[in-house]
Design a protein around this motif. Structure first.
Motif, PDB file in Angstrom:
ATOM      1  N   SER A  62      79.082  30.989 -24.208  1.00 25.22           N
ATOM      2  CA  SER A  62      79.662  29.666 -23.884  1.00 25.22           C
ATOM      3  C   SER A  62      79.823  29.521 -22.382  1.00 25.22           C
ATOM      4  O   SER A  62      79.415  28.501 -21.801  1.00 25.22           O
ATOM      5  CB  SER A  62      81.044  29.498 -24.521  1.00 25.22           C
ATOM      6  N   ASP A  63      80.415  30.539 -21.753  1.00 26.58           N
ATOM      7  CA  ASP A  63      80.603  30.486 -20.297  1.00 26.58           C
ATOM      8  C   ASP A  63      79.261  30.374 -19.586  1.00 26.58           C
ATOM      9  O   ASP A  63      79.112  29.629 -18.622  1.00 26.58           O
ATOM     10  CB  ASP A  63      81.298  31.767 -19.805  1.00 26.58           C
ATOM     11  N   ASP A  64      78.328  31.119 -20.089  1.00 22.63           N
ATOM     12  CA  ASP A  64      76.996  31.118 -19.489  1.00 22.63           C
ATOM     13  C   ASP A  64      76.385  29.705 -19.543  1.00 22.63           C
ATOM     14  O   ASP A  64      75.876  29.185 -18.537  1.00 22.63           O
ATOM     15  CB  ASP A  64      76.156  32.125 -20.286  1.00 22.63           C
ATOM     16  N   ILE A  65      76.493  29.069 -20.704  1.00 22.40           N
ATOM     17  CA  ILE A  65      75.921  27.722 -20.856  1.00 22.40           C
ATOM     18  C   ILE A  65      76.640  26.733 -19.934  1.00 22.40           C
ATOM     19  O   ILE A  65      76.010  25.949 -19.212  1.00 22.40           O
ATOM     20  CB  ILE A  65      76.028  27.255 -22.337  1.00 22.40           C
ATOM     21  N   LEU A  66      77.970  26.815 -19.913  1.00 25.15           N
ATOM     22  CA  LEU A  66      78.740  25.855 -19.095  1.00 25.15           C
ATOM     23  C   LEU A  66      78.459  26.063 -17.605  1.00 25.15           C
ATOM     24  O   LEU A  66      78.292  25.091 -16.853  1.00 25.15           O
ATOM     25  CB  LEU A  66      80.237  25.983 -19.396  1.00 25.15           C
ATOM     26  N   THR A  67      78.393  27.327 -17.182  1.00 33.70           N
ATOM     27  CA  THR A  67      78.097  27.592 -15.767  1.00 33.70           C
ATOM     28  C   THR A  67      76.704  27.097 -15.413  1.00 33.70           C
ATOM     29  O   THR A  67      76.477  26.531 -14.339  1.00 33.70           O
ATOM     30  CB  THR A  67      78.176  29.120 -15.503  1.00 33.70           C
ATOM     31  N   THR A  68      75.769  27.296 -16.321  1.00 39.98           N
ATOM     32  CA  THR A  68      74.402  26.829 -16.044  1.00 39.98           C
ATOM     33  C   THR A  68      74.378  25.306 -15.905  1.00 39.98           C
ATOM     34  O   THR A  68      73.769  24.770 -14.979  1.00 39.98           O
ATOM     35  CB  THR A  68      73.446  27.301 -17.163  1.00 39.98           C
ATOM     36  N   LEU A  69      75.058  24.606 -16.808  1.00 39.48           N
ATOM     37  CA  LEU A  69      75.093  23.137 -16.708  1.00 39.48           C
ATOM     38  C   LEU A  69      75.673  22.715 -15.366  1.00 39.48           C
ATOM     39  O   LEU A  69      75.150  21.822 -14.697  1.00 39.48           O
ATOM     40  CB  LEU A  69      75.928  22.530 -17.849  1.00 39.48           C
ATOM     41  N   GLU A  70      76.746  23.391 -14.952  1.00 38.89           N
ATOM     42  CA  GLU A  70      77.366  23.059 -13.663  1.00 38.89           C
ATOM     43  C   GLU A  70      76.396  23.288 -12.517  1.00 38.89           C
ATOM     44  O   GLU A  70      76.246  22.448 -11.634  1.00 38.89           O
ATOM     45  CB  GLU A  70      78.609  23.935 -13.429  1.00 38.89           C
ATOM     46  N   THR A 245      63.753  33.244 -31.579  1.00 37.88           N
ATOM     47  CA  THR A 245      62.350  33.343 -31.174  1.00 37.88           C
ATOM     48  C   THR A 245      62.240  33.827 -29.721  1.00 37.88           C
ATOM     49  O   THR A 245      61.203  33.675 -29.080  1.00 37.88           O
ATOM     50  CB  THR A 245      61.616  32.004 -31.366  1.00 37.88           C
ATOM     51  N   LEU A 246      63.350  34.391 -29.217  1.00 39.48           N
ATOM     52  CA  LEU A 246      63.383  35.056 -27.911  1.00 39.48           C
ATOM     53  C   LEU A 246      62.996  34.143 -26.742  1.00 39.48           C
ATOM     54  O   LEU A 246      62.228  34.537 -25.858  1.00 39.48           O
ATOM     55  CB  LEU A 246      62.477  36.307 -27.931  1.00 39.48           C
ATOM     56  N   ALA A 247      63.544  32.931 -26.761  1.00 43.96           N
ATOM     57  CA  ALA A 247      63.278  32.001 -25.660  1.00 43.96           C
ATOM     58  C   ALA A 247      63.909  32.536 -24.378  1.00 43.96           C
ATOM     59  O   ALA A 247      65.009  33.082 -24.391  1.00 43.96           O
ATOM     60  CB  ALA A 247      63.875  30.635 -26.000  1.00 43.96           C
ATOM     61  N   ALA A 248      63.206  32.386 -23.267  1.00 44.92           N
ATOM     62  CA  ALA A 248      63.710  32.892 -21.982  1.00 44.92           C
ATOM     63  C   ALA A 248      64.836  31.999 -21.461  1.00 44.92           C
ATOM     64  O   ALA A 248      64.753  30.777 -21.571  1.00 44.92           O
ATOM     65  CB  ALA A 248      62.575  32.926 -20.965  1.00 44.92           C
ATOM     66  N   PRO A 249      65.897  32.601 -20.891  1.00 49.99           N
ATOM     67  CA  PRO A 249      66.965  31.784 -20.308  1.00 49.99           C
ATOM     68  C   PRO A 249      66.445  30.967 -19.118  1.00 49.99           C
ATOM     69  O   PRO A 249      65.462  31.349 -18.490  1.00 49.99           O
ATOM     70  CB  PRO A 249      67.987  32.808 -19.812  1.00 49.99           C
ATOM     71  N   ILE A 250      67.113  29.849 -18.837  1.00 46.97           N
ATOM     72  CA  ILE A 250      66.767  29.048 -17.663  1.00 46.97           C
ATOM     73  C   ILE A 250      66.971  29.898 -16.409  1.00 46.97           C
ATOM     74  O   ILE A 250      68.011  30.535 -16.248  1.00 46.97           O
ATOM     75  CB  ILE A 250      67.661  27.790 -17.600  1.00 46.97           C
ATOM     76  N   ASP A 251      65.966  29.876 -15.543  1.00 46.77           N
ATOM     77  CA  ASP A 251      66.019  30.656 -14.313  1.00 46.77           C
ATOM     78  C   ASP A 251      66.573  29.761 -13.201  1.00 46.77           C
ATOM     79  O   ASP A 251      65.906  28.835 -12.741  1.00 46.77           O
ATOM     80  CB  ASP A 251      64.591  31.135 -14.000  1.00 46.77           C
ATOM     81  N   LEU A 252      67.818  30.050 -12.796  1.00 41.58           N
ATOM     82  CA  LEU A 252      68.491  29.144 -11.855  1.00 41.58           C
ATOM     83  C   LEU A 252      67.895  29.197 -10.446  1.00 41.58           C
ATOM     84  O   LEU A 252      68.114  28.293  -9.646  1.00 41.58           O
ATOM     85  CB  LEU A 252      69.992  29.447 -11.814  1.00 41.58           C
ATOM     86  N   SER A 253      67.124  30.239 -10.145  1.00 39.62           N
ATOM     87  CA  SER A 253      66.513  30.293  -8.809  1.00 39.62           C
ATOM     88  C   SER A 253      65.376  29.271  -8.721  1.00 39.62           C
ATOM     89  O   SER A 253      64.850  29.001  -7.656  1.00 39.62           O
ATOM     90  CB  SER A 253      65.995  31.696  -8.534  1.00 39.62           C
ATOM     91  N   ASN A 254      65.023  28.739  -9.859  1.00 43.09           N
ATOM     92  CA  ASN A 254      63.853  27.859  -9.925  1.00 43.09           C
ATOM     93  C   ASN A 254      64.199  26.614 -10.741  1.00 43.09           C
ATOM     94  O   ASN A 254      63.400  26.108 -11.524  1.00 43.09           O
ATOM     95  CB  ASN A 254      62.765  28.673 -10.635  1.00 43.09           C
ATOM     96  N   ALA A 255      65.466  26.141 -10.543  1.00 40.66           N
ATOM     97  CA  ALA A 255      66.011  25.139 -11.468  1.00 40.66           C
ATOM     98  C   ALA A 255      65.223  23.840 -11.485  1.00 40.66           C
ATOM     99  O   ALA A 255      64.902  23.312 -12.553  1.00 40.66           O
ATOM    100  CB  ALA A 255      67.468  24.865 -11.113  1.00 40.66           C
ATOM    101  N   ILE A 256      64.904  23.317 -10.296  1.00 44.05           N
ATOM    102  CA  ILE A 256      64.296  21.978 -10.282  1.00 44.05           C
ATOM    103  C   ILE A 256      62.951  21.969 -11.005  1.00 44.05           C
ATOM    104  O   ILE A 256      62.657  21.038 -11.747  1.00 44.05           O
ATOM    105  CB  ILE A 256      64.165  21.433  -8.835  1.00 44.05           C
ATOM    106  N   SER A 257      62.163  23.032 -10.845  1.00 42.94           N
ATOM    107  CA  SER A 257      60.864  22.965 -11.539  1.00 42.94           C
ATOM    108  C   SER A 257      61.039  22.971 -13.045  1.00 42.94           C
ATOM    109  O   SER A 257      60.285  22.308 -13.765  1.00 42.94           O
ATOM    110  CB  SER A 257      59.888  24.051 -11.104  1.00 42.94           C
TER     111      SER A 257
END
Ligand code: GLU
Ligand code: ZN
Length: 296
Positions: A62-70, A245-257
């Motif tokens: 949950s924290d991970d998702i919320l921090t990513t959204l922020e 299905t082992l989807a890769a987490p969003i990579d924040l170093s490359n967020a805009i792409s």
């Protein structure tokens, strides 16, 4: 420009992730779709964590998702609601429904149901064994809702008219499992109503659940929100992207792409130069240029 959006003055949308793992490209698409539709319509966007089912909830997700959204610059309105803290509200609604004799205990085991049922559009169609009396007195019981033959119809903003006969296509469905966990169908209806959600934008994998939710809303006298079911991202095997299905987490170093890719997936046409821009400029472009009629 053709604008197919409804001109609503009070729009409340939401993103309701299940914290089974970090945000991945599939959940990013649902987040962005619901966010942009809300912001384009000058509405509010709420976030609700659907951590109903303890065994499926991953610590820290949950924290991970919320921090990513922020970090992606997606600000939500109001407090985040956690379903794990809402049992009282679900119980109150269930007690209310139970007074109508529409709810009954079911003590059938998985195997008994599997042996006696045919497949429906979303799992097995429970054959109603316990409608009149429980199959095994004394066993912990799930609670099921009686379904009816009358069709439930609604118009999805993208998919058009959808019609389902719950009794024939789904069968009496569970509101609370025998282990005491409230079902998603009940919790989502209680929470969408409690949060005054007017517009639900989510993946099309939930299209088949919507008539069950509308049925519950009707029994409870709630307003039915408007629904828009977005295309779901699948992997090369055609499976929905998910933790399983082992989807890769969003990579924040490359967020805009990744956000540009999500916009493209939703049929939008972000210009190449956005790649070099700040998050603020990205969102400004994305909100102003949101076009529901271009979603595939
Ligand atoms: N929690 C659900 C999921 O992550 C979404 C529920 C909803 O949007 O209604 O698939
Ligand atoms: Zn039963």
């Amino acid at each position: 420009m053709v604008n197919t959006q409804s001109n609503v003055s009070s729009y409340r949308g939401r993103f309701a992730p299940s914290p089974t793992g970090p945000l991945h490209f599939g959940s990013l698409v649902a987040a962005i779709g619901s966010y942009l539709d809300a912001k384009f319509n000058k509405g509010e966007w709420l976030v609700r964590i659907e951590d109903l089912d303890p065994p499926r909830t991953v610590a820290g997700a949950s924290d991970d998702i919320l921090t990513t959204l922020e970090k992606l610059g997606m600000e939500w309105d109001g407090e985040v609601i956690f379903q794990s803290q809402r049992n009282e509200a679900y119980q109150a609604t269930l007690s209310c429904l139970s007074q109508t004799a529409m709810v009954y205990p079911c003590t059938c085991s998985r195997k008994e149901i599997a042996d006696a049922s045919i497949a429906g559009i979303d799992g097995l169609i429970y054959p109603g064994t316990c409608r009149d009396k429980v199959s095994h007195v004394g066993r912990p019981a799930a609670l099921r809702l009686i379904t009816q033959q009358q069709p439930i119809q609604f118009t999805d903003t993208l998919r058009g008219a959808v019609c389902q006969c719950l009794e024939r296509d789904v069968g009496d469905f569970v509101l609370r499992r025998a282990d005491g966990v409230y079902a998603y169908q009940l919790a989502v209806v209680v929470d969408d109503a409690a949060q005054n959600i007017t517009h639900v934008v989510r993946g099309t994998d939930l299209l088949d659940s919507t008539p069950r939710q509308i049925y519950l809303q009707q029994l409870l006298g709630y307003t039915t929100p408007r629904y828009m079911h977005l295309p779901v991202v699948t992997n090369a095997q055609g499976e929905k992207l998910s933790k399983q299905t082992l989807a890769a987490p969003i990579d924040l170093s490359n967020a805009i792409s990744q956000m540009i890719a999500a916009l493209q997936f939703l049929g939008q046409s972000p210009p190449k130069v956005l790649q070099q821009e700040t998050l603020a400029t990205f969102w400004q472009w994305a909100i102003e240029n949101w076009r529901v009629d271009k979603i595939p």
